[in-house]
Write a protein that holds these residues in place. Sequence first.
Motif, PDB file in Angstrom:
ATOM      1  N   LYS A 137     -21.344  22.318 -46.739  1.00 51.65           N
ATOM      2  CA  LYS A 137     -21.217  21.104 -46.692  1.00 51.65           C
ATOM      3  C   LYS A 137     -22.108  20.318 -45.573  1.00 51.65           C
ATOM      4  CE  LYS A 137     -16.633  20.868 -48.425  1.00 51.65           C
ATOM      5  NZ  LYS A 137     -15.247  20.377 -48.144  1.00 51.65           N
TER       6      LYS A 137
ATOM      7  N   PRO B 268     -25.996  20.174 -47.703  1.00 46.88           N
ATOM      8  CA  PRO B 268     -26.042  20.026 -49.244  1.00 46.88           C
ATOM      9  C   PRO B 268     -27.225  19.992 -49.674  1.00 46.88           C
ATOM     10  CG  PRO B 268     -25.620  17.867 -48.052  1.00 46.88           C
ATOM     11  CD  PRO B 268     -25.715  19.112 -46.800  1.00 46.88           C
TER      12      PRO B 268
ATOM     13  N   SER C 272     -16.007  20.198 -54.148  1.00 47.96           N
ATOM     14  CA  SER C 272     -16.829  19.869 -52.833  1.00 47.96           C
ATOM     15  C   SER C 272     -17.510  21.181 -52.648  1.00 47.96           C
ATOM     16  CB  SER C 272     -16.056  19.132 -52.202  1.00 47.96           C
ATOM     17  OG  SER C 272     -16.831  19.084 -50.844  1.00 47.96           O
ATOM     18  N   SER C 273     -18.766  21.328 -52.693  1.00 49.82           N
ATOM     19  CA  SER C 273     -19.290  22.290 -52.223  1.00 49.82           C
ATOM     20  C   SER C 273     -18.853  23.633 -53.012  1.00 49.82           C
ATOM     21  CB  SER C 273     -19.053  22.923 -50.690  1.00 49.82           C
ATOM     22  OG  SER C 273     -20.344  23.529 -50.388  1.00 49.82           O
TER      23      SER C 273
END
Length: 263
Positions: A54, A57, A90-91
Amino acid sequence: MTSKFIDTHTHLDGEEFAGDLDAVVSRARQAGVAAVFLPAIHLESCHTVTAVCKRYPGYAYPMLGLHPEEVRADWQQQLSAIKPLLAQTSSRPIAIGEVGLDFYWSREYEQEQLEAFEQQVKWSVETRLPLMIHCRKAQNELVHILRRYADDLPGGVFHCFTGNEQEAHELLQFERFVLGVGGVLTFKKSHLPEVLPAAVPLERVVLETDSPYMAPVPMRGQRNEPSFVAYVLQRMAEAYGVSPDEVARQTTANVSRVFGVKL
């Protein structure tokens, strides 16, 4: 050299990089490393790997799984906690790893390792995420499990390949898999410079460091880091008798094919 290349295996979430991670990533970018892939080894590192990814990115990508050396009596609880993380938006993880079998130090948890690995192989079939596979002193057992799922597996990497021609042929029978090659290729006593061009098409290899471990020549004895993958690339070009640019181009294409990551 114009082509970019990828370090498909680096433990940048480790404490070895806690003091200068930004500088390490900066050096990797300057060296031509277009992306880095980070494998988890247990539940805690699934979170530290995700945190690093994160932070960078589009450059650092997570792989989540339970490493064979981390398989203990609580392996089922670990896997129960890791599996939901594969669906995180997310990620999002690009692979299941680092998973596999390791009987080098001990066979104390042999049965647990076999079961934990097979469970994560099933995850790969189910999620269509490729596998990042660690194997040490266990290739026969590993191949035996993989053969059960060979037709259904999306692919993956046999990380840190250091074997002979026969072992390479046995692993390459899994058509959607490639061999991960790191610093061992540069070692003076390594037989890989002869084995790879004889047994492994360039279309079936990817580059890696396994940093902070196993730094390549001329950096042996130092903390390994992703920028050092350039030394592996150079030695691979010499072994195959092609340009470094060709190795960079082909290995990056191999990464895109296996992981579905377009760079």
